[in-house]
Design a protein around this motif. Structure first.
Motif, mmCIF file in Angstrom:
data_model
loop_
_atom_site.group_PDB
_atom_site.id
_atom_site.type_symbol
_atom_site.label_atom_id
_atom_site.label_comp_id
_atom_site.label_asym_id
_atom_site.label_seq_id
_atom_site.Cartn_x
_atom_site.Cartn_y
_atom_site.Cartn_z
ATOM 1 N N TYR A 163 22.724 -14.000 -16.885
ATOM 2 C CA TYR A 163 21.578 -13.086 -16.948
ATOM 3 C C TYR A 163 21.693 -11.981 -15.902
ATOM 4 O O TYR A 163 22.478 -12.082 -14.948
ATOM 5 N N ASP A 164 20.902 -10.959 -16.109
ATOM 6 C CA ASP A 164 20.883 -9.814 -15.196
ATOM 7 C C ASP A 164 19.471 -9.566 -14.704
ATOM 8 O O ASP A 164 18.494 -9.951 -15.351
ATOM 9 N N THR A 165 19.388 -8.931 -13.557
ATOM 10 C CA THR A 165 18.100 -8.757 -12.883
ATOM 11 C C THR A 165 18.087 -7.434 -12.135
ATOM 12 O O THR A 165 19.132 -6.804 -11.959
ATOM 13 N N VAL A 166 16.908 -7.066 -11.685
ATOM 14 C CA VAL A 166 16.799 -6.014 -10.671
ATOM 15 C C VAL A 166 15.713 -6.436 -9.692
ATOM 16 O O VAL A 166 14.561 -6.636 -10.093
ATOM 17 N N PRO A 167 16.083 -6.593 -8.412
ATOM 18 C CA PRO A 167 15.049 -6.940 -7.426
ATOM 19 C C PRO A 167 14.151 -5.741 -7.201
ATOM 20 O O PRO A 167 14.617 -4.602 -7.192
ATOM 21 N N MET A 168 12.857 -5.984 -7.018
ATOM 22 C CA MET A 168 11.919 -4.868 -6.842
ATOM 23 C C MET A 168 10.865 -5.174 -5.793
ATOM 24 O O MET A 168 10.246 -6.238 -5.811
ATOM 25 N N LEU A 169 10.675 -4.198 -4.915
ATOM 26 C CA LEU A 169 9.525 -4.242 -3.999
ATOM 27 C C LEU A 169 8.639 -3.012 -4.176
ATOM 28 O O LEU A 169 7.653 -2.867 -3.461
ATOM 29 N N GLY A 170 8.996 -2.175 -5.115
ATOM 30 C CA GLY A 170 8.219 -0.956 -5.361
ATOM 31 C C GLY A 170 7.010 -1.252 -6.229
ATOM 32 O O GLY A 170 6.993 -0.943 -7.427
ATOM 33 N N PHE A 171 6.015 -1.895 -5.631
ATOM 34 C CA PHE A 171 4.759 -2.157 -6.345
ATOM 35 C C PHE A 171 3.639 -2.317 -5.323
ATOM 36 O O PHE A 171 3.898 -2.532 -4.123
ATOM 37 N N ASP A 172 2.425 -2.231 -5.828
ATOM 38 C CA ASP A 172 1.240 -2.377 -4.975
ATOM 39 C C ASP A 172 0.878 -3.866 -4.904
ATOM 40 O O ASP A 172 0.433 -4.442 -5.905
ATOM 41 N N PRO A 173 1.083 -4.496 -3.739
ATOM 42 C CA PRO A 173 0.868 -5.949 -3.672
ATOM 43 C C PRO A 173 -0.560 -6.362 -4.006
ATOM 44 O O PRO A 173 -0.770 -7.401 -4.641
ATOM 45 N N ALA A 174 -1.535 -5.552 -3.634
ATOM 46 C CA ALA A 174 -2.933 -5.910 -3.923
ATOM 47 C C ALA A 174 -3.163 -5.971 -5.429
ATOM 48 O O ALA A 174 -3.836 -6.873 -5.940
ATOM 49 N N LYS A 175 -2.569 -5.022 -6.143
ATOM 50 C CA LYS A 175 -2.726 -5.014 -7.602
ATOM 51 C C LYS A 175 -2.046 -6.221 -8.228
ATOM 52 O O LYS A 175 -2.574 -6.842 -9.147
ATOM 53 N N VAL A 176 -0.855 -6.553 -7.727
ATOM 54 C CA VAL A 176 -0.122 -7.691 -8.310
ATOM 55 C C VAL A 176 -0.870 -8.988 -8.024
ATOM 56 O O VAL A 176 -0.978 -9.865 -8.896
ATOM 57 N N ARG A 177 -1.434 -9.118 -6.821
ATOM 58 C CA ARG A 177 -2.265 -10.303 -6.527
ATOM 59 C C ARG A 177 -3.414 -10.404 -7.525
ATOM 60 O O ARG A 177 -3.703 -11.479 -8.047
ATOM 61 N N ALA A 178 -4.060 -9.285 -7.784
ATOM 62 C CA ALA A 178 -5.217 -9.298 -8.695
ATOM 63 C C ALA A 178 -4.786 -9.656 -10.119
ATOM 64 O O ALA A 178 -5.422 -10.482 -10.782
ATOM 65 N N ILE A 179 -3.678 -9.085 -10.582
ATOM 66 C CA ILE A 179 -3.210 -9.342 -11.955
ATOM 67 C C ILE A 179 -2.879 -10.824 -12.141
ATOM 68 O O ILE A 179 -3.194 -11.423 -13.170
ATOM 69 N N LEU A 180 -2.253 -11.403 -11.131
ATOM 70 C CA LEU A 180 -1.793 -12.796 -11.257
ATOM 71 C C LEU A 180 -2.825 -13.802 -10.734
ATOM 72 O O LEU A 180 -2.589 -15.013 -10.792
ATOM 73 N N GLY A 181 -3.953 -13.307 -10.220
ATOM 74 C CA GLY A 181 -4.983 -14.216 -9.708
ATOM 75 C C GLY A 181 -4.524 -14.991 -8.487
ATOM 76 O O GLY A 181 -4.870 -16.166 -8.327
ATOM 77 N N LEU A 182 -3.760 -14.340 -7.622
ATOM 78 C CA LEU A 182 -3.227 -15.008 -6.432
ATOM 79 C C LEU A 182 -4.117 -14.723 -5.220
ATOM 80 O O LEU A 182 -4.718 -13.651 -5.126
ATOM 81 N N PRO A 183 -4.189 -15.675 -4.284
ATOM 82 C CA PRO A 183 -5.044 -15.453 -3.112
ATOM 83 C C PRO A 183 -4.506 -14.352 -2.195
ATOM 84 O O PRO A 183 -3.312 -14.022 -2.222
ATOM 85 N N GLU A 184 -5.405 -13.827 -1.399
ATOM 86 C CA GLU A 184 -5.137 -12.709 -0.496
ATOM 87 C C GLU A 184 -3.954 -12.969 0.446
ATOM 88 O O GLU A 184 -3.192 -12.072 0.791
ATOM 89 N N HIS A 185 -3.794 -14.249 0.864
ATOM 90 C CA HIS A 185 -2.807 -14.517 1.924
ATOM 91 C C HIS A 185 -1.354 -14.540 1.422
ATOM 92 O O HIS A 185 -0.441 -14.547 2.235
ATOM 93 N N VAL A 186 -1.123 -14.565 0.109
ATOM 94 C CA VAL A 186 0.277 -14.696 -0.330
ATOM 95 C C VAL A 186 1.049 -13.408 -0.036
ATOM 96 O O VAL A 186 0.482 -12.317 -0.021
ATOM 97 N N GLN A 187 2.330 -13.579 0.209
ATOM 98 C CA GLN A 187 3.215 -12.437 0.530
ATOM 99 C C GLN A 187 4.326 -12.389 -0.508
ATOM 100 O O GLN A 187 4.858 -13.433 -0.880
ATOM 101 N N PHE A 188 4.696 -11.197 -0.918
ATOM 102 C CA PHE A 188 5.685 -11.064 -1.986
ATOM 103 C C PHE A 188 7.094 -10.857 -1.443
ATOM 104 O O PHE A 188 7.332 -9.940 -0.661
ATOM 105 N N ALA A 189 8.025 -11.698 -1.915
ATOM 106 C CA ALA A 189 9.444 -11.436 -1.680
ATOM 107 C C ALA A 189 9.905 -10.318 -2.611
ATOM 108 O O ALA A 189 10.752 -9.504 -2.260
ATOM 109 N N GLY A 190 9.331 -10.292 -3.804
ATOM 110 C CA GLY A 190 9.670 -9.237 -4.751
ATOM 111 C C GLY A 190 9.388 -9.669 -6.163
ATOM 112 O O GLY A 190 9.041 -10.828 -6.410
ATOM 113 N N MET A 191 9.529 -8.720 -7.082
ATOM 114 C CA MET A 191 9.480 -9.105 -8.493
ATOM 115 C C MET A 191 10.855 -8.876 -9.097
ATOM 116 O O MET A 191 11.617 -8.015 -8.643
#
Ligand SMILES: Cc1cc2nc3c(=O)[nH]c(=O)nc-3n(C[C@H](O)[C@H](O)[C@H](O)COP(=O)(O)O)c2cc1C
Length: 206
Positions: A153-181
């Motif tokens: 499989y192939d991938t592309v690592p990404m940090l170019g996103f708004d973490p607050a929005k991604v937390r809201a979309i996925l229903g994740l708590p405020e304290h989580v930190q993103f390694a990437g999508m």
């Protein structure tokens, strides 16, 4: 095992042939392969075996559309058949830390693990220990890319996103930190050849 490979790539082959891919073949990821890639990534090492990483696998087209919007419109998010969001949840790690003690160490291991984590992180604030949790999750993020490539499989690592929005979309708590999508699928483009510092530029030998 994916249809196009007769055997998993070696670690060397997986690392050599991984490159960021942003256009994918329009077919779903084999669900067995997806599970195996996540299992391999979860074999990443972490300090005290804390395993702070958590995965959110997004295949639903509408949710991927929302993720793309949160990623400033980056098209690979919806072009890939699946997106794996890798984040650390240090608060969950702390609350359930006995789970990460090796079973071979018995009850002493479990209480020792609790004492270690309470001692090291009990006095830190959520943001400070969250940063430590993220440093561990980043290791799994790297393993995930290599595991995916190893199964074809192939991938592309990404940090170019708004973490607050991604937390809201996925229903994740405020304290989580993103390694990437990580959009994942089969490549429909070749990507760019590696451009890297030579080893001599980045290494001191003692
Ligand atoms: C943590 C991280 C964040 C990245 N964020 C993005 C991103 O938001 N969008 C994107 O198109 N590429 C992103 N990249 C991909 C890099 O541009 C790419 O890995 C780098 O140029 C090296 O190319 P290669 O992956 O093909 O070897 C990111 C890579 C990493 C490791």
């Amino acid at each position: 095992m994916t249809a196009t490979l007769t055997r998993p790539l070696t670690a060397t082959e997986a690392i050599e042939t991984r490159r960021s891919i942003r256009k994918f073949v329009q077919e779903p990821v084999d669900q067995g392969d997806l599970r195996e890639i996540l299992r391999l990534a979860s074999l990443a090492p972490s300090a005290w075996n804390a395993q702070t990483w958590r995965f959110a696998v997004v295949q639903d087209p509408q949710l991927r559309e929302q993720l793309r919007e949160a990623a400033y419109g980056q098209a690979q998010v919806t072009n890939a058949p699946a997106v794996i969001v890798v984040y650390s949840d240090m608060e969950d790690t702390l609350q359930t830390v006995e789970e990460t003690a090796h079973p071979g160490m018995g009850e002493a291991g479990r209480s020792g693990q609790r004492q270690t984590f309470d001692g090291v992180f009990g006095q830190q604030d959520v943001a400070q220990r969250g940063q430590w949790g993220l440093s561990q999750a980043n290791i799994a993020f790297g393993f995930l890319m290599v595991a995916a490539r190893g199964l074809g499989y192939d991938t592309v690592p990404m940090l170019g996103f708004d973490p607050a929005k991604v937390r809201a979309i996925l229903g994740l708590p405020e304290h989580v930190q993103f390694a990437g999508m990580l959009p994942i699928g089969k490549r429909a483009e070749e990507g760019f050849p590696h451009h890297r510092h030579p080893v001599e530029r980045i290494t001191k030998f003692y």
